[in-house]
Enzyme design. Structure first.
Site, PDB file in Angstrom:
ATOM      1  N   HIS A 268       0.849  -1.298   0.049  1.00  0.00           N
ATOM      2  CA  HIS A 268       0.021  -0.053  -0.027  1.00  0.00           C
ATOM      3  C   HIS A 268       0.919   1.180   0.117  1.00  0.00           C
ATOM      4  O   HIS A 268       0.320   2.619  -0.387  1.00  0.00           O
ATOM      5  CB  HIS A 268      -1.029   0.033   1.194  1.00  0.00           C
ATOM      6  CG  HIS A 268      -0.418   0.062   2.449  1.00  0.00           C
ATOM      7  ND1 HIS A 268      -0.238  -0.846   3.400  1.00  0.00           N
ATOM      8  CD2 HIS A 268       0.082   1.316   2.992  1.00  0.00           C
ATOM      9  CE1 HIS A 268       0.264  -0.322   4.580  1.00  0.00           C
ATOM     10  NE2 HIS A 268       0.610   0.994   4.350  1.00  0.00           N
TER      11      HIS A 268
ATOM     12  N   ASP B 252      -0.285  -7.678   1.256  1.00  0.00           N
ATOM     13  CA  ASP B 252       0.234  -6.234   1.286  1.00  0.00           C
ATOM     14  C   ASP B 252       1.975  -6.184   1.487  1.00  0.00           C
ATOM     15  O   ASP B 252       2.622  -5.426   2.047  1.00  0.00           O
ATOM     16  CB  ASP B 252      -0.200  -5.571   2.597  1.00  0.00           C
ATOM     17  CG  ASP B 252       0.169  -3.980   2.778  1.00  0.00           C
ATOM     18  OD1 ASP B 252       0.140  -3.427   1.517  1.00  0.00           O
ATOM     19  OD2 ASP B 252       0.285  -3.545   3.813  1.00  0.00           O
TER      20      ASP B 252
ATOM     21  N   SER C 254       4.750   1.476   8.510  1.00  0.00           N
ATOM     22  CA  SER C 254       4.800   0.111   7.411  1.00  0.00           C
ATOM     23  C   SER C 254       5.751  -0.350   6.716  1.00  0.00           C
ATOM     24  O   SER C 254       6.432   0.453   6.092  1.00  0.00           O
ATOM     25  CB  SER C 254       3.411   0.415   6.609  1.00  0.00           C
ATOM     26  OG  SER C 254       2.186   0.599   7.253  1.00  0.00           O
TER      27      SER C 254
END
Length: 480
Positions: free
Chosen positions: A107, A137, A210
């Protein structure tokens, strides 16, 4: 995280394939094995040595892009003008092969036009996206380098609830921040998620984390930080990481073929829990409960219905939910699966064909074919000194940004004060200061944003810029 996928409400990774999961979990080990693991572990947790070992292989990831997915999932992005999304975000990543292979979150790079990574020793590299997989992801990046430091990879399947873990990343741009906590559940299926088992922890994760590593007390990477779950948009004690076993398997597929191929039958499922099992006449929480069947899908053609419980695939005994998902996803297009189905308290067997989920396509970066630009892509307006009763210094106000300036993080309303060590008060000063600058040069612009001043690097536009730019980062100037 761009590494944390923060939306306005509760945050989860979407991208469903075979399932929409409910929030159930199961221990990946028996209680006895976890007790044995606990008895052999040292009391207390000291992550100093572990963090020191992992830090050289943790990188910052800077992304410039325009995609709608990118804008929605961006960890940190600003605005060029009011109401317009600024095309720049920050995430984390980690090097797992010495020849330049890096893992980060999908993402974070979806919609990217240019990606760069910065290592601990402040080397900056342009990165290529070799492949992405939205379901897990995962994004695989590659930089042109050799003999890079790498993380030590462990086994996520060995993690037990209550075990101490730590995360490293760049929350809100603060590089190589370490936060620690315990494993809350392993695996955990997130409501409304992709059906991928995750590691739930209470480690604090925030935007910028992330793609960074989650490591255990032995300093081994056991997960890749993916998201936080929050009803209000901030950290609330629930974070999720992709198991490193899954991340490495996906990375291998992306490295070899550039894509991840999966089978599907067109049925949306959730785990059959202990609470749900009696309602369907079952006394064990095994199998997958069908909640929806897609129109014209192999599942509909085979006669599968909402309310059916898929107990097993082929000749296996009753299977856990995750195993059923893996068996379907791993089947080849055109093959047939024999499903053992529980319907109206009776066992059925049905043959279901397998279709193929189109793989995710990596974003096409444009850094190697940059168009000519004037003033680094800045549109500037002169401010003429004293206005009314306000005593304002003359300077240049940013009206719009594109190209190099946009990738550097400048935005509408910034004020330019200097180019390198040369003060600029008007367009003539600015043009004179940049006249001798080449595309292979790094330029430092002194920027006033609000009441804060900081130098912002405009990086070389030449493809050779991937070599090294030491001592320059996107970090905001800090007060000593």
């Amino acid at each position: 995280m761009n590494a944390v996928n923060f939306a306005r409400g509760a945050i989860v990774a979407a991208f469903s394939t075979f399932a929409l999961a409910s929030g159930t979990s199961s221990w990946s080990q028996t209680r006895a094995s976890c007790l044995e693991r606990a008895s052999s572990a040292a009391h207390g947790s000291d992550f100093v040595a572990a963090a020191a070992r992992q830090s050289p292989a943790v990188v910052g990831v800077t992304v410039a892009g325009t995609g709608s997915d990118w804008a929605a999932a961006s960890d940190q992005h600003t605005s060029t003008q009011w109401g317009r999304s600024f095309e720049r975000s920050f995430a984390s990543g980690f090097i797992f092969r010495r020849d330049g292979y890096i893992l980060t979150s999908a993402h974070a790079v979806t919609g990217a036009q240019a990606i760069s990574v910065v290592t601990e020793d402040q080397r900056r590299f342009d990165a290529e996206v070799l492949g992405i997989d939205r379901r897990t992801d995962v994004a695989l990046l590659r930089v042109v380098a050799s003999d890079l430091p790498v993380v030590t990879v462990g086994r996520s399947s060995d993690l037990c609830p209550g075990e101490w873990v730590a995360a490293m990343g760049a929350p809100f741009g603060f590089e190589r921040s370490v936060t620690a906590g315990v494993v809350s559940a392993n695996p955990r299926y997130v409501p409304g998620g992709s059906g991928v088992p995750l590691i739930q922890t209470d480690v604090a994760l925030n935007p910028g984390n992330s793609g960074g590593p989650l490591f255990d007390e032995r300093g081994q990477v056991v997960g890749m930080n993916s998201m936080a779950y929050s009803p209000g948009g901030g950290y609330s004690g629930m974070s999720f990481s992709l198991p490193i076993d899954t991340a490495m398997r996906i990375a291998d597929e992306l490295r070899i073929s550039g894509k991840v191929m999966r089978g599907h039958i067109g049925a949306r499922i959730q785990p059959l829990t202990v609470e749900l099992a009696p309602a369907f006449g079952l006394d064990t929480a095994l199998g997958a409960l069908v909640v929806r069947v897609d129109l014209d899908s192999p599942a509909e053609q085979a006669g599968l219905r909402s309310g059916d419980v898929v107990l097993a695939v082929d000749n296996a005994a009753a299977m856990p939910y995750a195993d059923i998902q893996d068996r379907v996803a791993g089947a080849r297009k055109g093959s047939l699966l024999a499903l053992k189905v529980w319907r109206h308290k009776a066992l059925l067997t049905m043959q279901v064909g397998v279709a193929e989920i189109p793989p995710d396509l990596a974003p096409r970066l444009t850094a190697d074919a940059l168009p000519p630009e004037t003033r680094f892509g800045l549109e500037l307006l002169e401010r003429k000194g004293v206005l009314g009763i306000s005593l304002l210094d003359p300077g240049l106000i940013v009206q719009s940004v594109s190209g190099s300036a946009q990738r550097a993080g400048l935005r509408y309303g910034d004020m330019l004060i200097a180019v390198n060590d040369v003060q600029v008060a008007g367009l003539a000063d600015f043009d004179a200061a940049i006249r001798s600058i080449k595309e292979t040069d790094t330029v430092a612009l002194l920027v006033l944003r609000g009441s804060a001043r900081s130098y912002v690097p405009i990086l070389p536009r030449s493809p050779q810029r991937a070599a090294v730019a030491r001592g320059v980062s996107d970090a905001t100037a800090r007060t000593p």
